[in-house]
Design a protein around this motif. Structure first.
Motif, PDB file in Angstrom:
ATOM      1  N   GLY A 289       0.915  -1.094   0.037  1.00  0.00           N
ATOM      2  CA  GLY A 289       0.116  -0.109  -0.004  1.00  0.00           C
ATOM      3  C   GLY A 289       0.873   1.250   0.170  1.00  0.00           C
ATOM      4  N   PRO A 290       0.226   2.376  -0.133  1.00  0.00           N
ATOM      5  CA  PRO A 290       1.128   3.781  -0.399  1.00  0.00           C
ATOM      6  C   PRO A 290       1.546   4.298   1.190  1.00  0.00           C
ATOM      7  CG  PRO A 290      -1.261   3.967  -0.305  1.00  0.00           C
ATOM      8  CD  PRO A 290      -1.259   2.506  -0.052  1.00  0.00           C
ATOM      9  N   ILE A 291       2.522   5.107   1.224  1.00  0.00           N
ATOM     10  CA  ILE A 291       2.842   5.537   2.209  1.00  0.00           C
ATOM     11  C   ILE A 291       1.703   6.354   3.012  1.00  0.00           C
ATOM     12  CG2 ILE A 291       4.645   7.147   3.329  1.00  0.00           C
ATOM     13  CD1 ILE A 291       6.458   6.409   1.350  1.00  0.00           C
ATOM     14  N   ILE A 292       1.770   6.497   4.098  1.00  0.00           N
ATOM     15  CA  ILE A 292       0.641   7.107   5.024  1.00  0.00           C
ATOM     16  C   ILE A 292       1.284   8.157   5.925  1.00  0.00           C
ATOM     17  CG2 ILE A 292      -1.020   5.225   4.676  1.00  0.00           C
ATOM     18  CD1 ILE A 292      -0.241   4.573   7.603  1.00  0.00           C
ATOM     19  N   CYS A 293       0.713   9.165   6.460  1.00  0.00           N
ATOM     20  CA  CYS A 293       1.175  10.127   7.072  1.00  0.00           C
ATOM     21  C   CYS A 293       1.713   9.314   8.465  1.00  0.00           C
ATOM     22  CB  CYS A 293       0.141  11.200   7.682  1.00  0.00           C
ATOM     23  SG  CYS A 293       0.653  12.338   8.903  1.00  0.00           S
ATOM     24  N   PHE A 294       2.960   9.647   8.844  1.00  0.00           N
ATOM     25  CA  PHE A 294       3.714   8.854  10.198  1.00  0.00           C
ATOM     26  C   PHE A 294       2.982   9.399  11.340  1.00  0.00           C
ATOM     27  CE2 PHE A 294       8.394   7.568   9.263  1.00  0.00           C
ATOM     28  CZ  PHE A 294       7.864   7.263   8.085  1.00  0.00           C
ATOM     29  N   ASN A 295       2.348  10.601  11.171  1.00  0.00           N
ATOM     30  CA  ASN A 295       1.568  10.983  12.588  1.00  0.00           C
ATOM     31  C   ASN A 295       0.164  10.624  12.836  1.00  0.00           C
ATOM     32  OD1 ASN A 295       2.211  12.121  14.756  1.00  0.00           O
ATOM     33  ND2 ASN A 295       2.281  14.308  14.086  1.00  0.00           N
ATOM     34  N   CYS A 296      -0.507  10.812  11.783  1.00  0.00           N
ATOM     35  CA  CYS A 296      -2.237  10.603  12.052  1.00  0.00           C
ATOM     36  C   CYS A 296      -2.503   9.251  10.906  1.00  0.00           C
ATOM     37  CB  CYS A 296      -2.807  11.754  11.588  1.00  0.00           C
ATOM     38  SG  CYS A 296      -2.911  12.257   9.734  1.00  0.00           S
ATOM     39  N   CYS A 297      -1.684   8.978  10.377  1.00  0.00           N
ATOM     40  CA  CYS A 297      -1.905   7.827   9.267  1.00  0.00           C
ATOM     41  C   CYS A 297      -2.924   8.032   8.305  1.00  0.00           C
ATOM     42  CB  CYS A 297      -2.771   6.770  10.133  1.00  0.00           C
ATOM     43  SG  CYS A 297      -1.218   5.916  11.649  1.00  0.00           S
ATOM     44  N   ALA A 298      -3.399   9.251   7.946  1.00  0.00           N
ATOM     45  CA  ALA A 298      -4.264   9.670   7.073  1.00  0.00           C
ATOM     46  C   ALA A 298      -3.469   9.495   5.390  1.00  0.00           C
ATOM     47  CB  ALA A 298      -4.497  11.032   7.024  1.00  0.00           C
ATOM     48  N   GLN A 299      -4.274   9.282   4.378  1.00  0.00           N
ATOM     49  CA  GLN A 299      -3.514   9.307   2.976  1.00  0.00           C
ATOM     50  C   GLN A 299      -2.878  10.477   2.700  1.00  0.00           C
ATOM     51  OE1 GLN A 299      -6.626   7.219   0.924  1.00  0.00           O
ATOM     52  NE2 GLN A 299      -5.360   5.793   0.377  1.00  0.00           N
ATOM     53  N   LEU A 300      -1.973  10.589   2.067  1.00  0.00           N
ATOM     54  CA  LEU A 300      -1.238  11.805   1.645  1.00  0.00           C
ATOM     55  C   LEU A 300      -1.681  12.328   0.322  1.00  0.00           C
ATOM     56  CD1 LEU A 300       2.193  10.341   2.476  1.00  0.00           C
ATOM     57  CD2 LEU A 300       1.043  11.875   3.838  1.00  0.00           C
ATOM     58  N   ARG A 301      -2.448  13.670   0.303  1.00  0.00           N
ATOM     59  CA  ARG A 301      -2.981  14.304  -0.896  1.00  0.00           C
ATOM     60  C   ARG A 301      -1.527  15.117  -1.352  1.00  0.00           C
ATOM     61  NH1 ARG A 301      -7.958  15.112   2.193  1.00  0.00           N
ATOM     62  NH2 ARG A 301      -9.047  13.001   1.257  1.00  0.00           N
ATOM     63  N   LYS A 302      -0.805  15.557  -0.396  1.00  0.00           N
ATOM     64  CA  LYS A 302       0.386  16.253  -0.718  1.00  0.00           C
ATOM     65  C   LYS A 302       1.429  15.582   0.256  1.00  0.00           C
ATOM     66  CE  LYS A 302       0.503  21.150  -2.459  1.00  0.00           C
ATOM     67  NZ  LYS A 302       0.059  22.479  -1.980  1.00  0.00           N
ATOM     68  N   LEU A 303       2.579  15.767  -0.356  1.00  0.00           N
ATOM     69  CA  LEU A 303       3.830  15.422   0.543  1.00  0.00           C
ATOM     70  C   LEU A 303       4.404  16.558   1.400  1.00  0.00           C
ATOM     71  CD1 LEU A 303       6.174  13.153  -1.547  1.00  0.00           C
ATOM     72  CD2 LEU A 303       4.579  12.455   0.347  1.00  0.00           C
ATOM     73  N   PHE A 304       4.447  16.384   2.833  1.00  0.00           N
ATOM     74  CA  PHE A 304       5.320  17.047   3.652  1.00  0.00           C
ATOM     75  C   PHE A 304       6.200  16.175   4.606  1.00  0.00           C
ATOM     76  CE2 PHE A 304       1.412  19.244   2.702  1.00  0.00           C
ATOM     77  CZ  PHE A 304       1.689  20.411   2.193  1.00  0.00           C
ATOM     78  N   PHE A 305       7.340  16.907   4.998  1.00  0.00           N
ATOM     79  CA  PHE A 305       8.181  16.199   5.985  1.00  0.00           C
ATOM     80  C   PHE A 305       8.395  16.914   7.122  1.00  0.00           C
ATOM     81  CE2 PHE A 305       9.333  15.502   1.481  1.00  0.00           C
ATOM     82  CZ  PHE A 305       9.451  14.140   1.424  1.00  0.00           C
ATOM     83  N   CYS A 306       8.527  16.071   8.361  1.00  0.00           N
ATOM     84  CA  CYS A 306       8.580  16.659   9.673  1.00  0.00           C
ATOM     85  C   CYS A 306       9.855  17.636   9.669  1.00  0.00           C
ATOM     86  CB  CYS A 306       9.012  15.462  10.465  1.00  0.00           C
ATOM     87  SG  CYS A 306       9.423  15.930  12.033  1.00  0.00           S
ATOM     88  N   PRO A 307       9.389  18.864  10.160  1.00  0.00           N
ATOM     89  CA  PRO A 307      10.476  19.886  10.101  1.00  0.00           C
ATOM     90  C   PRO A 307      11.629  19.432  11.017  1.00  0.00           C
ATOM     91  CG  PRO A 307       8.308  20.532  11.184  1.00  0.00           C
ATOM     92  CD  PRO A 307       7.961  19.175  10.724  1.00  0.00           C
ATOM     93  N   ASP A 308      11.478  18.675  11.792  1.00  0.00           N
ATOM     94  CA  ASP A 308      12.559  18.461  12.514  1.00  0.00           C
ATOM     95  C   ASP A 308      13.634  17.086  12.224  1.00  0.00           C
ATOM     96  OD1 ASP A 308      14.069  18.541  15.103  1.00  0.00           O
ATOM     97  OD2 ASP A 308      12.465  17.698  16.562  1.00  0.00           O
ATOM     98  N   CYS A 309      12.926  15.791  11.997  1.00  0.00           N
ATOM     99  CA  CYS A 309      14.015  15.091  11.441  1.00  0.00           C
ATOM    100  C   CYS A 309      14.099  15.067  10.122  1.00  0.00           C
ATOM    101  CB  CYS A 309      13.543  13.672  11.748  1.00  0.00           C
ATOM    102  SG  CYS A 309      11.702  13.127  11.262  1.00  0.00           S
ATOM    103  N   ARG A 310      13.205  15.702   9.304  1.00  0.00           N
ATOM    104  CA  ARG A 310      13.427  15.698   7.928  1.00  0.00           C
ATOM    105  C   ARG A 310      13.148  14.360   7.180  1.00  0.00           C
ATOM    106  NH1 ARG A 310      13.336  20.505   5.990  1.00  0.00           N
ATOM    107  NH2 ARG A 310      13.715  22.328   7.405  1.00  0.00           N
ATOM    108  N   VAL A 311      12.584  13.241   7.870  1.00  0.00           N
ATOM    109  CA  VAL A 311      12.691  12.020   7.232  1.00  0.00           C
ATOM    110  C   VAL A 311      11.270  11.645   7.184  1.00  0.00           C
ATOM    111  CG1 VAL A 311      13.297   9.526   7.264  1.00  0.00           C
ATOM    112  CG2 VAL A 311      14.905  11.563   7.907  1.00  0.00           C
TER     113      VAL A 311
END
Ligand SMILES: [Zn+2]
Ligand SMILES: [Zn+2]
Ligand SMILES: [Zn+2]
Ligand SMILES: [Zn+2]
Length: 492
Positions: free
Chosen positions: A46-68
């Motif tokens: 399956g596709p990658i989901i938000c690391f935080n809330c597990c929602a499907q991603l419409r647009k990609l963002f990265f954690c401002p802290d770890c950037r991963v």
């Protein structure tokens, strides 16, 4: 891991491995435990989901802290990408491109991070069943090697020892065998049949043994908290079961799925009963004598005794399934016609027939509330309910929903007939009272659904409908009482 005053303890035997049993008598409806997921991940591939809330991603963002860590938006404030994971990710020679080009590494990687900040969690997790021997060198094993193991090794997140210990294969095996399907947040507000698209691993729930007749009722709320209630009374010492498969499938289909996905052959009461508690959910009509039934297995006619080949039955079922799937947005007429066709081949309670009938109930709920439609909906709901009570006794979601649908048809039909003067007030009240009883029974089960879940919201709707129904019944009864004395006075 098991709280001192809990309702269960961990036992061990040859058949189940580790499993939980009731440590005291548990009454129907008792909350046995609730827990947060240890892992939430997409289905395999399956596709990658938000690391935080597990929602499907419409647009990609990265954690401002770890950037991963990949996020659904830069301010996603949820719980699953916590500070510890963020810190651990920063220590790795990894950037977000490694993640984006290798989506399958995400979940095993996140489990491996526990080494750095929650060894206890990792240890509990690794104790779960992985069935490595069944999986070794299988297709999924080789896929995991290429897509996950090799990548993590190149990134220096795995070392030689990890490869030798099959750490990644173990993590993947544990996830495949022990996770539950859960819904993504903010979706399927009132949908019960959409495909469920995340997998959740719950450490306590993973220790529940399987039985095709569960003694528990499971529900997951919008925050992914899992609630396990006793569906029936569970005596002390009895295993706490749930059903890993779909209760609405026949014996053969459930067995096949359990063997493929969970690597065991179920020996429960239902699986050993070829009539499946007299429901005949897997039975076909004999194409030779047209009198007897073919039950699994061997598929021998109960009347003419002829034995039919398994492959022939499988072909018949596959063909029927294919035709059910072909209906994209069927009309009532088309499904009713198809149902008639099925009745030549299948017992009228065969699971494929029931599947079509459930689709019909949904269509009748949306159709114009004519007397004919409502009567047919009532007939279907009653039939389905009788079967659901046998295959899923006690607190049951499928029973609750069928009762909810039944009550609304009974109440609507009563109103319609009363308006058409087909019967008087007395009969009208009698029918509304019947609808009220059905609705109350539905609510009795729906109240075990978490408030923050589609079924929980259905429970809230049902409660306000109950209020309205009670109000109308009171008003009609009050109107009756008021009109009667007046009539008498006039006579005087
Ligand atoms: Zn998010
Ligand atoms: Zn981070
Ligand atoms: Zn079984
Ligand atoms: Zn026959």
């Amino acid at each position: 891991m098991v709280e001192p005053n809990s309702f269960f303890r961990v036992a061990k035997n040859e058949i189940f491995g580790r499993f939980i049993i009731a440590s005291k008598n548990i009454q129907q409806g008792q909350l046995i435990f609730k827990e947060n997921p240890a892992v939430l991940c997409p289905q395999v591939g399956g596709p990658i989901i938000c690391f935080n809330c597990c929602a499907q991603l419409r647009k990609l963002f990265f954690c401002p802290d770890c950037r991963v860590a990949v996020l659904c938006n830069p301010n996603c404030k949820s719980q699953f990408h916590n500070a510890q994971e963020c810190t651990a990710l920063k220590t790795l020679p990894l950037n977000h491109d490694d993640i984006l080009s290798n989506p399958e590494i995400v979940t095993p990687l996140r489990c491996l991070l526990w080494r750095q900040f929650d060894k206890n969690l990792l240890e509990n997790f690794l104790q779960l069943e992985a069935h490595l021997n069944f999986r070794r060198e299988s297709q999924i094993w080789r896929r995991n090697r290429v897509n996950i193991e090799d990548v993590l090794f190149k990134l220096k997140i795995l070392d030689e020892n990890d490869l030798r210990d099959d750490v990644v294969q173990k993590i993947c095996g544990i996830l495949d065998i022990n996770t539950f399907d859960v819904r993504q947040p903010q979706r399927n507000r009132l949908g019960f049949n959409q495909s469920e698209n995340l997998r959740g691993l719950y450490l306590k729930a993973a220790l529940m043994a399987h039985d095709c007749v569960a003694n528990t009722h499971l529900a997951v709320d919008d925050d992914f908290v899992l609630y396990v209630h006793a569906a029936v009374d569970i005596p002390e010492g009895s295993p706490i079961y749930f059903n890993y498969t779909d209760v609405l499938q026949g014996n053969d289909e459930r067995k096949r799925r359990l063997l493929n996905a969970k690597h065991f052959e179920c020996q429960c009461l239902r699986c050993r009963d070829c009539t499946e508690f007299d429901t005949e959910m897997s039975s076909l009509k004999c194409p030779r004598c047209h009198k007897g039934l073919l039950r699994p297995k061997p598929w021998q006619c109960s009347s003419c005794q002829r034995i039919f080949q398994d492959s022939l039955i499988k072909m018949t079922i596959t063909e029927c399934q294919r035709r059910i799937e072909e209906f994209e947005s069927p009309t009532i007429e088309a499904l009713e016609k198809f149902l008639k066709k099925l009745s030549f081949t299948f017992h009228h309670q065969h699971y494929l027939v029931l599947e079509v009938e459930q689709n019909l109930v949904r269509l009748y709920s949306q159709a114009s509330p004519s007397g004919k439609n409502l009567n047919r909906k009532i007939e279907l709901c009653n039939k389905l309910l009788e079967i659901f009570r046998k295959i899923e006794p006690g607190i049951s979601r499928i029973q609750a929903i069928a009762m909810y649908e039944l009550h609304s048809a009974v109440a609507n039909l009563a109103q319609k007939c009363y308006n058409n003067k087909e019967f008087g007030t007395e009969e009208f009240v009698k029918r509304l009272l019947a609808a009220e009883t059905i609705l109350k029974n539905s609510i009795k089960y729906l109240l075990y659904e978490p408030v923050k879940s589609p079924e929980g919201r259905l429970a809230q709707n049902a409660l306000s409908e109950l209020k309205m129904l009670r109000l109308s019944i009171n008003n009609i009864q009050l109107g009756e009482k008021q009109t009667k004395p007046t009539k008498n006075k006039r006579k005087k």
